[in-house]
Design a protein around this motif. Structure first.
Motif, short mmCIF file in Angstrom:
data_model
loop_
_atom_site.label_atom_id
_atom_site.label_comp_id
_atom_site.label_asym_id
_atom_site.label_seq_id
_atom_site.Cartn_x
_atom_site.Cartn_y
_atom_site.Cartn_z
N ALA A 181 0.79 -1.22 -0.06
CA ALA A 181 0.25 -0.05 -0.01
C ALA A 181 0.86 1.15 0.04
O ALA A 181 0.50 2.15 -0.64
CB ALA A 181 -0.92 0.10 1.29
N LEU A 189 -2.90 9.91 1.99
CA LEU A 189 -3.19 8.74 3.06
C LEU A 189 -4.57 8.24 2.44
O LEU A 189 -5.07 6.91 2.88
CB LEU A 189 -3.53 9.80 4.29
CG LEU A 189 -2.64 10.36 5.09
CD1 LEU A 189 -2.98 11.06 6.08
CD2 LEU A 189 -2.09 9.16 5.90
N SER A 190 -5.52 8.96 1.60
CA SER A 190 -6.39 8.13 1.09
C SER A 190 -6.11 7.06 0.29
O SER A 190 -6.52 5.91 0.47
CB SER A 190 -7.59 9.19 0.19
OG SER A 190 -7.80 10.50 0.78
N MET A 248 -5.08 4.12 2.30
CA MET A 248 -6.05 3.35 2.80
C MET A 248 -6.87 2.31 1.77
O MET A 248 -6.91 1.45 1.96
CB MET A 248 -7.35 4.40 3.30
CG MET A 248 -7.05 4.86 4.56
SD MET A 248 -6.70 3.92 6.07
CE MET A 248 -4.99 4.23 6.16
N ILE A 276 -4.55 -0.49 1.26
CA ILE A 276 -4.61 -1.38 2.29
C ILE A 276 -5.98 -2.38 2.14
O ILE A 276 -5.89 -3.65 2.61
CB ILE A 276 -4.87 -0.77 3.84
CG1 ILE A 276 -3.18 -0.13 4.03
CG2 ILE A 276 -5.22 -2.03 4.96
CD1 ILE A 276 -3.43 0.65 5.48
N ILE A 277 -7.05 -1.73 1.93
CA ILE A 277 -8.26 -2.11 1.81
C ILE A 277 -8.37 -3.20 0.54
O ILE A 277 -8.78 -4.69 0.62
CB ILE A 277 -9.41 -1.34 1.51
CG1 ILE A 277 -9.94 -0.51 2.58
CG2 ILE A 277 -10.81 -2.14 0.83
CD1 ILE A 277 -11.01 0.53 2.42
N ALA A 336 -9.99 9.52 3.19
CA ALA A 336 -9.16 8.96 4.08
C ALA A 336 -9.78 8.33 5.55
O ALA A 336 -9.80 7.37 6.03
CB ALA A 336 -8.11 9.61 4.45
N LEU A 357 -12.78 5.57 4.74
CA LEU A 357 -12.19 4.35 4.47
C LEU A 357 -11.49 3.82 5.72
O LEU A 357 -11.48 2.36 5.87
CB LEU A 357 -11.12 4.39 3.39
CG LEU A 357 -11.64 4.62 1.74
CD1 LEU A 357 -10.52 4.57 1.00
CD2 LEU A 357 -12.66 3.42 1.47
N SER A 358 -11.11 4.56 6.54
CA SER A 358 -10.67 4.39 7.98
C SER A 358 -11.64 3.55 8.88
O SER A 358 -11.54 2.53 9.43
CB SER A 358 -9.96 5.43 8.65
OG SER A 358 -8.68 5.95 7.99
N LEU A 377 -12.30 0.15 7.54
CA LEU A 377 -11.10 -0.84 7.99
C LEU A 377 -11.73 -1.27 9.25
O LEU A 377 -11.61 -2.34 9.86
CB LEU A 377 -9.83 0.03 7.94
CG LEU A 377 -9.29 -0.18 6.53
CD1 LEU A 377 -7.79 0.55 6.52
CD2 LEU A 377 -9.00 -1.54 5.93
#
Length: 285
Positions: free
Chosen positions: A155, A201-202, A205, A208-209, A266, A269-270, A273
């Protein structure tokens, strides 16, 4: 962990050298920075094949399912991508961050053509990036590090490469062999611009997803391709349809990379998660 960086530097240097000769051929129809950027991407994609042979990775290891299953996964992933980004686009409109562009007059045919072209581009982008980041990168790194670390590192590379760009323009008549390296230094310097922190940061995320989706089952890459395509498609459609009001009370919630992602994406999506983590804890997974 540093091998992908070494590969990136190697293909970037090669693209800088090749870009000089290509810009002499195409002239000023394309900027030198764009030629180098696209050439680097092509080399990165082509590097998948020798890397697969060197690492003894096959198509299944990358996460590709069989033909019929893959064709089912892509629309399923696309639906998930719509569900996870469409609420953000709706909220940005409701908050006055975006408004319909009154200067644009769309007919049904023009809108359908725009949506169709955007869909083709979105699929092309996802078909290029997903085998590279969620396929080869995660597959190779998880052999030498914990799965969570492999997803995070993948990521990090994914998010950072989107901001590895130069905004300077060098006319073909003024380009030299050193011009590409000047642009390359500028591109790496842009990674540290605070302006793009929320956008970065977006995308972190996002990476990571997609990494989690990819590793939930051995052959989930099709879901990643569909989800990625849906996100890109929505962004590409929103750009010509809407005006972005950065000076509005909530304008700070979107960044300047594509006028969609930023603090709001960001944060959203946090939460996605966090909900996923809570679900796994509740189910004892």
């Amino acid at each position: 962990m540093l091998v992908p960086l070494a590969v990136l530097l190697a293909v970037s240097v090669l693209s800088c050298l090749l870009g000089y000769f290509l810009i002499q051929i195409v002239g000023d129809r394309f900027t030198l920075s764009k030629v180098i950027s696209k050439t680097t991407l092509i080399f990165l994609v082509l590097s998948i094949f020798p890397a697969m042979r060197w690492l003894k990775i096959n198509r299944a290891d990358l996460g590709f399912a069989s033909g019929k299953t893959l064709l089912k996964q892509i629309p399923q992933g696309f639906a998930f991508g719509l569900l996870t980004l469409l609420p953000v686009l709706w909220l940005e409109y409701q908050l006055g961050i975006h408004s319909l562009d009154p200067a644009k007059h769309w007919t049904g045919l023009l809108l359908a053509q725009k949506m169709g072209l955007a869909l083709l581009l979105a699929l092309l982008i996802s078909l290029v990036e997903e085998p590279l980041f969620r396929g080869l990168l995660i597959c190779s790194m998880r052999r030498k590090m914990p799965l969570c670390t492999a997803i995070l590192v993948s990521a990090l590379y994914y998010a950072s490469l989107h901001f590895l760009r130069s905004h300077s323009e060098i006319p073909s008549a003024q380009a030299t062999l050193a011009s590409g390296f000047t642009l390359l230094a500028e591109a790496f310097g842009s990674l540290f611009m605070p302006l793009y922190l929320p956008d970065w940061l977006s995308l972190l995320m996002v990476g990571i997803i997609l990494g989690i989706i990819r590793t939930r089952a051995p052959a989930n890459l099709g879901l990643c391709i569909g989800c990625h395509a849906a996100w890109v498609w929505q962004i590409k459609i929103s750009k010509p349809l809407f005006l972005t009001h950065f000076k509005s009370p909530y304008g700070f919630l979107v960044g300047h990379y594509d006028n969609v992602i930023g603090w709001l994406v960001a944060g959203w999506l946090s939460l996605v998660l966090l909900a996923y983590w809570a679900y796994r804890r509740f189910r004892g997974l």
